[in-house]
Design a protein around this motif. Sequence first.
Motif, PDB file in Angstrom:
ATOM      1  N   LYS A  13       0.880  -1.505  -0.420  1.00 33.96           N
ATOM      2  CA  LYS A  13      -0.228  -0.211   0.311  1.00 33.96           C
ATOM      3  C   LYS A  13       1.366   1.398   0.380  1.00 33.96           C
ATOM      4  O   LYS A  13       0.199   2.048  -0.414  1.00 33.96           O
ATOM      5  CB  LYS A  13      -0.842   0.485   1.477  1.00 33.96           C
ATOM      6  N   GLN A  14       2.110   1.007   0.513  1.00 29.27           N
ATOM      7  CA  GLN A  14       2.860   2.097   0.513  1.00 29.27           C
ATOM      8  C   GLN A  14       3.712   2.205  -1.129  1.00 29.27           C
ATOM      9  O   GLN A  14       3.860   1.575  -1.401  1.00 29.27           O
ATOM     10  CB  GLN A  14       4.173   2.353   1.981  1.00 29.27           C
ATOM     11  N   SER A  15       3.833   3.906  -0.995  1.00 29.97           N
ATOM     12  CA  SER A  15       4.459   3.648  -2.441  1.00 29.97           C
ATOM     13  C   SER A  15       6.259   3.205  -2.847  1.00 29.97           C
ATOM     14  O   SER A  15       7.209   3.204  -3.221  1.00 29.97           O
ATOM     15  CB  SER A  15       4.991   5.272  -2.752  1.00 29.97           C
ATOM     16  N   GLY A  34      11.777   2.882  11.216  1.00 27.07           N
ATOM     17  CA  GLY A  34      11.932   1.898  12.701  1.00 27.07           C
ATOM     18  C   GLY A  34      13.068   1.448  13.093  1.00 27.07           C
ATOM     19  O   GLY A  34      13.587   2.226  14.240  1.00 27.07           O
ATOM     20  N   PRO A  35      13.512   0.256  12.867  1.00 24.41           N
ATOM     21  CA  PRO A  35      14.415  -0.606  14.076  1.00 24.41           C
ATOM     22  C   PRO A  35      15.878   0.141  13.579  1.00 24.41           C
ATOM     23  O   PRO A  35      16.012   0.850  12.751  1.00 24.41           O
ATOM     24  CB  PRO A  35      14.895  -1.905  13.020  1.00 24.41           C
ATOM     25  N   SER A  36      16.334   0.168  15.398  1.00 26.91           N
ATOM     26  CA  SER A  36      17.781   0.672  15.298  1.00 26.91           C
ATOM     27  C   SER A  36      18.781  -0.700  15.773  1.00 26.91           C
ATOM     28  O   SER A  36      19.737  -0.479  16.160  1.00 26.91           O
ATOM     29  CB  SER A  36      17.764   1.641  15.618  1.00 26.91           C
ATOM     30  N   TRP A  37      18.494  -1.864  16.104  1.00 27.68           N
ATOM     31  CA  TRP A  37      18.939  -2.754  17.109  1.00 27.68           C
ATOM     32  C   TRP A  37      19.026  -4.045  15.978  1.00 27.68           C
ATOM     33  O   TRP A  37      17.704  -4.511  15.776  1.00 27.68           O
ATOM     34  CB  TRP A  37      18.416  -3.241  17.989  1.00 27.68           C
ATOM     35  N   LEU A 176      11.558  -6.274  25.768  1.00 24.38           N
ATOM     36  CA  LEU A 176      10.566  -5.398  24.703  1.00 24.38           C
ATOM     37  C   LEU A 176      10.733  -5.478  23.396  1.00 24.38           C
ATOM     38  O   LEU A 176       9.168  -5.272  22.674  1.00 24.38           O
ATOM     39  CB  LEU A 176      11.239  -4.081  25.354  1.00 24.38           C
ATOM     40  N   PHE A 177      11.439  -6.433  22.838  1.00 25.53           N
ATOM     41  CA  PHE A 177      11.313  -6.654  21.574  1.00 25.53           C
ATOM     42  C   PHE A 177       9.997  -7.357  20.984  1.00 25.53           C
ATOM     43  O   PHE A 177      10.208  -7.896  20.119  1.00 25.53           O
ATOM     44  CB  PHE A 177      12.957  -7.244  20.870  1.00 25.53           C
ATOM     45  N   LEU A 178       9.871  -8.306  22.176  1.00 25.61           N
ATOM     46  CA  LEU A 178       9.134  -9.067  21.861  1.00 25.61           C
ATOM     47  C   LEU A 178       7.774  -8.143  22.150  1.00 25.61           C
ATOM     48  O   LEU A 178       6.775  -8.997  21.653  1.00 25.61           O
ATOM     49  CB  LEU A 178       8.794 -10.343  23.000  1.00 25.61           C
TER      50      LEU A 178
END
Length: 261
Positions: A13-15, A34-37, A176-178
Amino acid sequence: MAKAGWHVTVLEKQSTPGGRARQLKEAGFIFDMGPSWYWMPEVFERFFNSFGKKVSDYYKLDRLDPSYRVYWPQAPGGKDAPMDIPADYEALKKLFENIEPGSGSMLDSFMKEAVYKYEVGINKLVHKPGQSYTEFLDWELVKGVFKLDVFTSMKKHISKHFKNPKLQQLLEFPVLFLGALPENTPALYSLMNYADIKLGTWYPHEGMYKIVEGMFSVAEELGVKFIFNSDVCEIKVEKGKAVEVIANCQLLTGQPSGPIL
Ligand SMILES: Cc1cc2nc3c(=O)[nH]c(=O)nc-3n(C[C@H](O)[C@H](O)[C@H](O)COP(=O)(O)OP(=O)(O)OC[C@H]3O[C@@H](n4cnc5c(N)ncnc54)[C@H](O)[C@@H]3O)c2cc1C
Protein backbone atom coordinates in the motif's frame (compact mmCIF):
# COMPACT_ATOMS: atom_id res chain seq x y z
CA MET A 1 7.54 -18.76 -2.81
CA ALA A 2 9.35 -17.39 -5.86
CA LYS A 3 12.27 -19.70 -5.14
CA ALA A 4 9.83 -22.60 -5.08
CA GLY A 5 8.71 -21.65 -8.58
CA TRP A 6 5.58 -19.62 -7.91
CA HIS A 7 4.79 -16.43 -9.81
CA VAL A 8 4.69 -13.91 -6.98
CA THR A 9 3.17 -10.44 -6.99
CA VAL A 10 3.42 -8.28 -3.88
CA LEU A 11 0.77 -5.61 -3.41
CA GLU A 12 2.12 -2.90 -1.14
CA LYS A 13 0.00 0.00 0.00
CA GLN A 14 2.96 2.35 0.50
CA SER A 15 4.97 3.82 -2.36
CA THR A 16 8.20 2.12 -1.24
CA PRO A 17 9.22 -1.23 0.26
CA GLY A 18 10.19 -1.56 3.90
CA GLY A 19 7.03 -1.40 6.00
CA ARG A 20 7.97 -0.60 9.59
CA ALA A 21 11.61 -0.54 8.52
CA ARG A 22 10.94 2.11 5.87
CA GLN A 23 13.06 5.16 5.21
CA LEU A 24 12.18 8.84 5.14
CA LYS A 25 14.12 11.30 2.99
CA GLU A 26 13.58 14.92 3.97
CA ALA A 27 15.54 18.11 3.18
CA GLY A 28 18.63 16.15 2.19
CA PHE A 29 18.55 13.99 5.32
CA ILE A 30 17.76 10.30 5.51
CA PHE A 31 16.01 8.73 8.50
CA ASP A 32 15.46 5.07 9.38
CA MET A 33 11.86 5.06 10.57
CA GLY A 34 11.80 1.85 12.59
CA PRO A 35 14.45 -0.58 13.76
CA SER A 36 17.83 0.51 15.03
CA TRP A 37 19.00 -2.65 16.80
CA TYR A 38 20.52 -5.31 14.55
CA TRP A 39 20.75 -8.44 16.65
CA MET A 40 21.34 -12.12 15.83
CA PRO A 41 23.32 -11.45 12.64
CA GLU A 42 23.31 -15.15 11.73
CA VAL A 43 19.53 -14.97 11.19
CA PHE A 44 20.08 -12.44 8.39
CA GLU A 45 23.03 -14.45 7.06
CA ARG A 46 20.84 -17.55 7.01
CA PHE A 47 18.11 -15.64 5.16
CA PHE A 48 20.43 -14.45 2.38
CA ASN A 49 22.26 -17.82 2.26
CA SER A 50 18.95 -19.54 1.54
CA PHE A 51 18.99 -17.68 -1.80
CA GLY A 52 22.66 -18.42 -2.50
CA LYS A 53 23.67 -14.92 -1.32
CA LYS A 54 25.56 -13.43 1.59
CA VAL A 55 24.81 -10.40 3.77
CA SER A 56 28.07 -8.88 2.47
CA ASP A 57 26.63 -8.97 -1.08
CA TYR A 58 24.23 -6.24 0.06
CA TYR A 59 25.70 -4.34 2.99
CA LYS A 60 28.65 -4.09 5.32
CA LEU A 61 28.13 -4.72 9.02
CA ASP A 62 29.98 -3.29 12.00
CA ARG A 63 29.71 -4.55 15.56
CA LEU A 64 29.01 -1.52 17.74
CA ASP A 65 31.11 -0.77 20.80
CA PRO A 66 29.58 0.37 23.05
CA SER A 67 26.62 -1.76 22.04
CA TYR A 68 24.17 0.94 23.15
CA ARG A 69 23.62 3.61 25.79
CA VAL A 70 21.05 3.28 28.54
CA TYR A 71 19.33 6.35 30.00
CA TRP A 72 17.77 5.94 33.41
CA PRO A 73 14.52 7.63 34.35
CA GLN A 74 15.48 10.62 36.48
CA ALA A 75 13.84 11.03 39.85
CA PRO A 76 13.41 14.74 40.72
CA GLY A 77 16.87 15.98 41.66
CA GLY A 78 18.39 12.65 40.48
CA LYS A 79 21.58 12.56 38.49
CA ASP A 80 22.03 8.99 37.27
CA ALA A 81 24.49 9.19 34.40
CA PRO A 82 23.66 7.31 31.18
CA MET A 83 25.38 3.95 31.00
CA ASP A 84 27.33 2.72 27.97
CA ILE A 85 27.10 -1.04 27.56
CA PRO A 86 30.48 -2.36 26.40
CA ALA A 87 30.63 -4.94 23.61
CA ASP A 88 33.45 -6.74 25.41
CA TYR A 89 32.11 -9.35 27.82
CA GLU A 90 34.88 -8.95 30.41
CA ALA A 91 34.34 -5.17 30.44
CA LEU A 92 30.62 -5.75 30.94
CA LYS A 93 31.31 -8.11 33.84
CA LYS A 94 33.44 -5.37 35.45
CA LEU A 95 30.62 -2.89 35.00
CA PHE A 96 28.21 -5.33 36.68
CA GLU A 97 30.69 -6.00 39.49
CA ASN A 98 31.03 -2.26 40.19
CA ILE A 99 27.28 -1.97 40.57
CA GLU A 100 26.69 -5.15 42.59
CA PRO A 101 29.61 -7.11 44.06
CA GLY A 102 29.40 -10.77 42.99
CA SER A 103 27.21 -10.01 39.97
CA GLY A 104 30.09 -10.57 37.51
CA SER A 105 30.26 -14.29 38.29
CA MET A 106 26.44 -14.38 38.47
CA LEU A 107 26.45 -13.08 34.91
CA ASP A 108 28.61 -16.07 33.93
CA SER A 109 26.05 -18.57 35.25
CA PHE A 110 23.16 -16.54 33.81
CA MET A 111 24.83 -16.58 30.38
CA LYS A 112 25.61 -20.30 30.61
CA GLU A 113 21.88 -20.97 30.87
CA ALA A 114 21.12 -18.37 28.20
CA VAL A 115 23.41 -19.95 25.61
CA TYR A 116 21.71 -23.33 26.08
CA LYS A 117 18.31 -21.69 25.60
CA TYR A 118 19.54 -19.83 22.56
CA GLU A 119 20.91 -22.93 20.87
CA VAL A 120 17.89 -25.08 21.59
CA GLY A 121 15.37 -22.25 21.19
CA ILE A 122 16.69 -21.00 17.85
CA ASN A 123 17.48 -24.34 16.28
CA LYS A 124 14.57 -26.35 17.65
CA LEU A 125 11.84 -23.70 17.75
CA VAL A 126 12.47 -20.54 15.73
CA HIS A 127 13.85 -22.12 12.56
CA LYS A 128 11.13 -24.75 12.36
CA PRO A 129 8.61 -23.96 9.64
CA GLY A 130 5.74 -24.11 12.16
CA GLN A 131 3.41 -26.11 9.93
CA SER A 132 2.61 -28.83 12.42
CA TYR A 133 2.81 -29.44 16.17
CA THR A 134 4.73 -32.63 15.48
CA GLU A 135 7.77 -30.54 14.46
CA PHE A 136 8.13 -29.69 18.13
CA LEU A 137 8.10 -33.30 19.33
CA ASP A 138 11.82 -33.22 19.66
CA TRP A 139 13.73 -35.18 22.30
CA GLU A 140 16.05 -32.22 23.01
CA LEU A 141 13.00 -30.03 23.69
CA VAL A 142 11.26 -32.61 25.87
CA LYS A 143 14.46 -33.39 27.79
CA GLY A 144 15.26 -29.72 28.24
CA VAL A 145 11.80 -28.46 29.12
CA PHE A 146 12.85 -27.51 32.67
CA LYS A 147 16.26 -26.21 31.63
CA LEU A 148 14.49 -24.05 29.05
CA ASP A 149 12.66 -22.28 31.87
CA VAL A 150 9.27 -22.11 30.22
CA PHE A 151 7.47 -22.26 33.58
CA THR A 152 9.05 -19.25 35.26
CA SER A 153 9.01 -15.59 34.22
CA MET A 154 11.91 -13.47 33.02
CA LYS A 155 11.36 -11.15 35.97
CA LYS A 156 11.69 -13.97 38.53
CA HIS A 157 14.61 -15.55 36.70
CA ILE A 158 16.57 -12.28 36.60
CA SER A 159 15.79 -11.28 40.19
CA LYS A 160 17.02 -14.72 41.33
CA HIS A 161 20.45 -13.81 39.94
CA PHE A 162 20.68 -10.02 40.43
CA LYS A 163 19.40 -7.78 43.24
CA ASN A 164 20.35 -4.36 41.90
CA PRO A 165 17.33 -2.76 40.13
CA LYS A 166 19.50 -1.25 37.36
CA LEU A 167 21.04 -4.62 36.51
CA GLN A 168 17.58 -6.15 36.60
CA GLN A 169 16.27 -3.51 34.18
CA LEU A 170 19.27 -3.95 31.90
CA LEU A 171 18.57 -7.65 31.56
CA GLU A 172 14.80 -7.25 31.34
CA PHE A 173 14.75 -4.73 28.52
CA PRO A 174 15.29 -7.13 25.54
CA VAL A 175 11.84 -8.56 26.27
CA LEU A 176 10.51 -5.23 24.99
CA PHE A 177 11.39 -6.46 21.50
CA LEU A 178 8.78 -9.15 21.90
CA GLY A 179 6.20 -6.51 22.76
CA ALA A 180 5.90 -8.21 26.13
CA LEU A 181 6.46 -7.58 29.83
CA PRO A 182 9.16 -9.44 31.80
CA GLU A 183 6.57 -10.63 34.34
CA ASN A 184 4.53 -12.28 31.56
CA THR A 185 7.38 -13.65 29.49
CA PRO A 186 8.85 -17.12 30.07
CA ALA A 187 12.47 -17.12 31.19
CA LEU A 188 13.24 -19.10 28.02
CA TYR A 189 13.69 -15.62 26.56
CA SER A 190 16.89 -14.98 28.45
CA LEU A 191 18.14 -16.37 25.13
CA MET A 192 17.73 -12.73 24.05
CA ASN A 193 20.27 -11.69 26.68
CA TYR A 194 22.69 -14.08 25.02
CA ALA A 195 21.89 -12.47 21.65
CA ASP A 196 22.45 -9.04 23.16
CA ILE A 197 25.52 -9.61 25.30
CA LYS A 198 27.45 -12.33 23.46
CA LEU A 199 26.37 -12.00 19.83
CA GLY A 200 26.35 -8.22 19.98
CA THR A 201 24.67 -5.20 18.46
CA TRP A 202 25.49 -4.53 14.82
CA TYR A 203 24.82 -1.78 12.36
CA PRO A 204 24.75 -1.80 8.56
CA HIS A 205 26.77 0.94 6.88
CA GLU A 206 24.37 3.60 5.55
CA GLY A 207 21.60 2.50 7.89
CA MET A 208 19.00 -0.16 8.48
CA TYR A 209 17.30 0.46 5.18
CA LYS A 210 20.18 -1.44 3.54
CA ILE A 211 18.52 -4.62 4.88
CA VAL A 212 15.29 -3.70 3.10
CA GLU A 213 17.17 -2.92 -0.11
CA GLY A 214 18.96 -6.26 0.15
CA MET A 215 15.74 -8.23 0.65
CA PHE A 216 14.01 -6.27 -2.10
CA SER A 217 16.88 -7.06 -4.52
CA VAL A 218 16.74 -10.77 -3.69
CA ALA A 219 13.00 -10.79 -4.39
CA GLU A 220 13.37 -8.90 -7.67
CA GLU A 221 16.22 -11.17 -8.76
CA LEU A 222 13.85 -14.11 -8.23
CA GLY A 223 11.27 -12.45 -10.46
CA VAL A 224 8.90 -11.17 -7.77
CA LYS A 225 6.74 -8.35 -9.11
CA PHE A 226 5.91 -5.42 -6.83
CA ILE A 227 2.90 -3.18 -7.24
CA PHE A 228 3.18 -0.18 -4.93
CA ASN A 229 0.38 2.16 -3.82
CA SER A 230 -1.96 -0.84 -3.76
CA ASP A 231 -3.99 -0.94 -0.58
CA VAL A 232 -5.61 -4.37 -0.48
CA CYS A 233 -9.16 -4.14 0.80
CA GLU A 234 -10.57 -7.53 -0.08
CA ILE A 235 -9.46 -11.03 -0.86
CA LYS A 236 -12.33 -13.01 -2.36
CA VAL A 237 -12.32 -16.62 -1.32
CA GLU A 238 -14.32 -19.37 -3.02
CA LYS A 239 -14.35 -22.90 -1.70
CA GLY A 240 -11.38 -22.16 0.54
CA LYS A 241 -9.33 -20.75 -2.32
CA ALA A 242 -8.39 -17.08 -2.85
CA VAL A 243 -9.67 -16.18 -6.30
CA GLU A 244 -9.53 -12.38 -6.44
CA VAL A 245 -7.68 -9.54 -4.73
CA ILE A 246 -9.18 -6.07 -4.67
CA ALA A 247 -7.05 -3.02 -3.98
CA ASN A 248 -7.60 0.71 -3.48
CA CYS A 249 -11.36 0.39 -3.04
CA GLN A 250 -11.52 3.62 -1.02
CA LEU A 251 -9.15 5.50 -3.22
CA LEU A 252 -11.24 5.41 -6.36
CA THR A 253 -15.01 5.77 -6.12
CA GLY A 254 -15.73 4.42 -2.70
CA GLN A 255 -16.62 1.22 -4.54
CA PRO A 256 -14.29 -1.68 -5.19
CA SER A 257 -11.94 -0.75 -7.99
CA GLY A 258 -12.19 -4.18 -9.50
CA PRO A 259 -9.96 -7.19 -9.26
CA ILE A 260 -6.33 -6.55 -9.92
CA LEU A 261 -5.05 -10.07 -9.68
C1 LIG B 1 9.78 2.28 15.96
C2 LIG B 1 10.17 0.82 15.73
C3 LIG B 1 11.38 0.35 16.21
C4 LIG B 1 11.75 -0.97 15.99
N1 LIG B 1 12.98 -1.38 16.41
C5 LIG B 1 13.45 -2.60 16.09
C6 LIG B 1 14.80 -2.95 16.31
O1 LIG B 1 15.56 -2.14 16.83
N2 LIG B 1 15.23 -4.19 15.93
C7 LIG B 1 14.38 -5.07 15.32
O2 LIG B 1 14.82 -6.19 14.97
N3 LIG B 1 13.08 -4.78 15.08
C8 LIG B 1 12.60 -3.55 15.42
N4 LIG B 1 11.32 -3.20 15.12
C9 LIG B 1 10.45 -4.21 14.56
C10 LIG B 1 10.65 -4.39 13.03
O3 LIG B 1 10.72 -3.15 12.39
C11 LIG B 1 9.47 -5.18 12.50
O4 LIG B 1 9.33 -6.38 13.22
C12 LIG B 1 9.63 -5.56 11.02
O5 LIG B 1 9.99 -4.43 10.25
C13 LIG B 1 8.31 -6.17 10.56
O6 LIG B 1 8.42 -6.53 9.21
P1 LIG B 1 7.21 -7.22 8.48
O7 LIG B 1 7.59 -7.31 7.05
O8 LIG B 1 6.83 -8.45 9.20
O9 LIG B 1 5.95 -6.23 8.71
P2 LIG B 1 5.74 -4.71 8.27
O10 LIG B 1 7.04 -3.99 8.24
O11 LIG B 1 4.66 -4.18 9.15
O12 LIG B 1 5.22 -4.85 6.78
C14 LIG B 1 3.89 -4.99 6.45
C15 LIG B 1 3.68 -4.34 5.10
O13 LIG B 1 2.37 -4.57 4.67
C16 LIG B 1 1.85 -3.38 4.12
N5 LIG B 1 0.39 -3.43 4.24
C17 LIG B 1 -0.36 -3.46 5.37
N6 LIG B 1 -1.67 -3.53 5.07
C18 LIG B 1 -1.76 -3.55 3.71
C19 LIG B 1 -2.85 -3.62 2.78
N7 LIG B 1 -4.11 -3.68 3.20
N8 LIG B 1 -2.56 -3.63 1.47
C20 LIG B 1 -1.28 -3.59 1.02
N9 LIG B 1 -0.21 -3.52 1.84
C21 LIG B 1 -0.46 -3.50 3.17
C22 LIG B 1 2.46 -2.26 4.96
O14 LIG B 1 2.44 -1.02 4.28
C23 LIG B 1 3.89 -2.81 5.14
O15 LIG B 1 4.76 -2.42 4.12
C24 LIG B 1 10.89 -1.86 15.32
C25 LIG B 1 9.66 -1.39 14.84
C26 LIG B 1 9.30 -0.07 15.03
C27 LIG B 1 7.98 0.43 14.48
